[in-house]
Design a protein around this motif. Sequence first.
Motif, PDB file in Angstrom:
ATOM      1  N   GLY A 161       0.785  -1.241   0.000  1.00 45.32           N
ATOM      2  CA  GLY A 161       0.000   0.000   0.000  1.00 45.32           C
ATOM      3  C   GLY A 161       0.811   1.282   0.000  1.00 45.32           C
ATOM      4  O   GLY A 161       0.249   2.383   0.089  1.00 45.32           O
ATOM      5  N   THR A 215       2.299   3.103  -2.266  1.00 46.74           N
ATOM      6  CA  THR A 215       2.000   4.143  -3.263  1.00 46.74           C
ATOM      7  C   THR A 215       0.579   4.691  -3.126  1.00 46.74           C
ATOM      8  O   THR A 215       0.238   5.668  -3.798  1.00 46.74           O
ATOM      9  CB  THR A 215       2.197   3.610  -4.704  1.00 46.74           C
ATOM     10  OG1 THR A 215       1.574   2.336  -4.818  1.00 46.74           O
ATOM     11  CG2 THR A 215       3.664   3.500  -5.057  1.00 46.74           C
ATOM     12  N   GLN A 216      -0.247   4.067  -2.292  1.00 50.06           N
ATOM     13  CA  GLN A 216      -1.631   4.540  -2.103  1.00 50.06           C
ATOM     14  C   GLN A 216      -1.803   5.312  -0.797  1.00 50.06           C
ATOM     15  O   GLN A 216      -2.888   5.818  -0.508  1.00 50.06           O
ATOM     16  CB  GLN A 216      -2.608   3.344  -2.096  1.00 50.06           C
ATOM     17  CG  GLN A 216      -2.694   2.642  -3.432  1.00 50.06           C
ATOM     18  CD  GLN A 216      -3.148   3.558  -4.551  1.00 50.06           C
ATOM     19  OE1 GLN A 216      -4.067   4.355  -4.378  1.00 50.06           O
ATOM     20  NE2 GLN A 216      -2.502   3.469  -5.700  1.00 50.06           N
TER      21      GLN A 216
END
Length: 269
Positions: free
Chosen positions: A263, A265-266
């Motif tokens: 997660g 990059t989110q």
Amino acid sequence: MSRMTDKVVLITGAGAGMGRSHAVRLAEEGADIIAVDLPGEVGEQGLAETSRLVQALGRSIVTATADVRDHGALDDAVATGVARLGSVDVIVANAGICETPGPSWTIDEEVWNRAIDINLTGAWNTVKAGVAALSAAGGSVIIISSTAGISGAAGRSQYSASKHAVVGLARTLANELGRQSIRVNTVHPGAVGTDMVLNPETFARLRPDLVAPTAADAAEVLRANTLLPVPWVESVDVSNAVLFLASDESRYVTGLQMVVDAGQTQKVA
Ligand SMILES: NC(=O)c1ccc[n+]([C@@H]2O[C@H](COP(=O)([O-])OP(=O)(O)OC[C@H]3O[C@@H](n4cnc5c(N)ncnc54)[C@H](O)[C@@H]3O)[C@@H](O)[C@H]2O)c1
């Protein structure tokens, strides 16, 4: 143990880290392996260990030393592998280096060129050497990028630029090779538990507040970067993504950037 039965997979950087993990995971599913790593004692010893692990699974492996910057040596490696194993079905352009020299405008030309030559030109060389040997039935090309190929990476722009650039290479190859049923995708790991991350220099960079920081100290910083409660993913998590893209389960997947980053990059700051 049948998702890759009798498929032949070319993997660069297969003497250590994720390259070895890909070789073992794909062999577990029935693949035979052409494993390439650097010439010299470290590369040869690494390849010998990968060879032992793959053979213990009852699969065949051909090892060859080649620097991915040397297209001729890669051609020879592929020719040796094909002579023994018949063809190539999957190419995994995995070999890469990551340095953290500092802000973009301070980076030495030598450091810049090394990243571009190995991470970008090396991937291009690997595809060039392997595509001619791909079987008539089609194939799968997987280029290992990074989360630094999706967003910037302060302090290592030469790495981030090279890992963005392989996405352009892969997207173009996907267009060029699609009609021959050859799929081309990139995989984007976040931090992975290999020597590239788990080393004293990285620990010191992540924890400048400590004298001799450990992996556990570095993990505290890296855990803050992810959505899932882990500091890094394991090599096998990336290998499982490679396995999906290598196998016929992904037969209509091409031009994809598959992220395996817990997660990172989110994450909303
Ligand atoms: N470890 C991470 O956190 C991480 C994250 C994202 C992406 N990646 C990428 O994944 C790939 C594998 O990384 P890793 O963590 O397994 O690294 P690693 O350093 O553990 O292993 C890299 C392997 O590539 C080989 N290699 C290096 N330069 C080469 C060259 N010029 N020619 C042939 N072989 C060469 C090395 O000898 C080594 O066996 C790299 O492309 C890297 O950029 C790593």
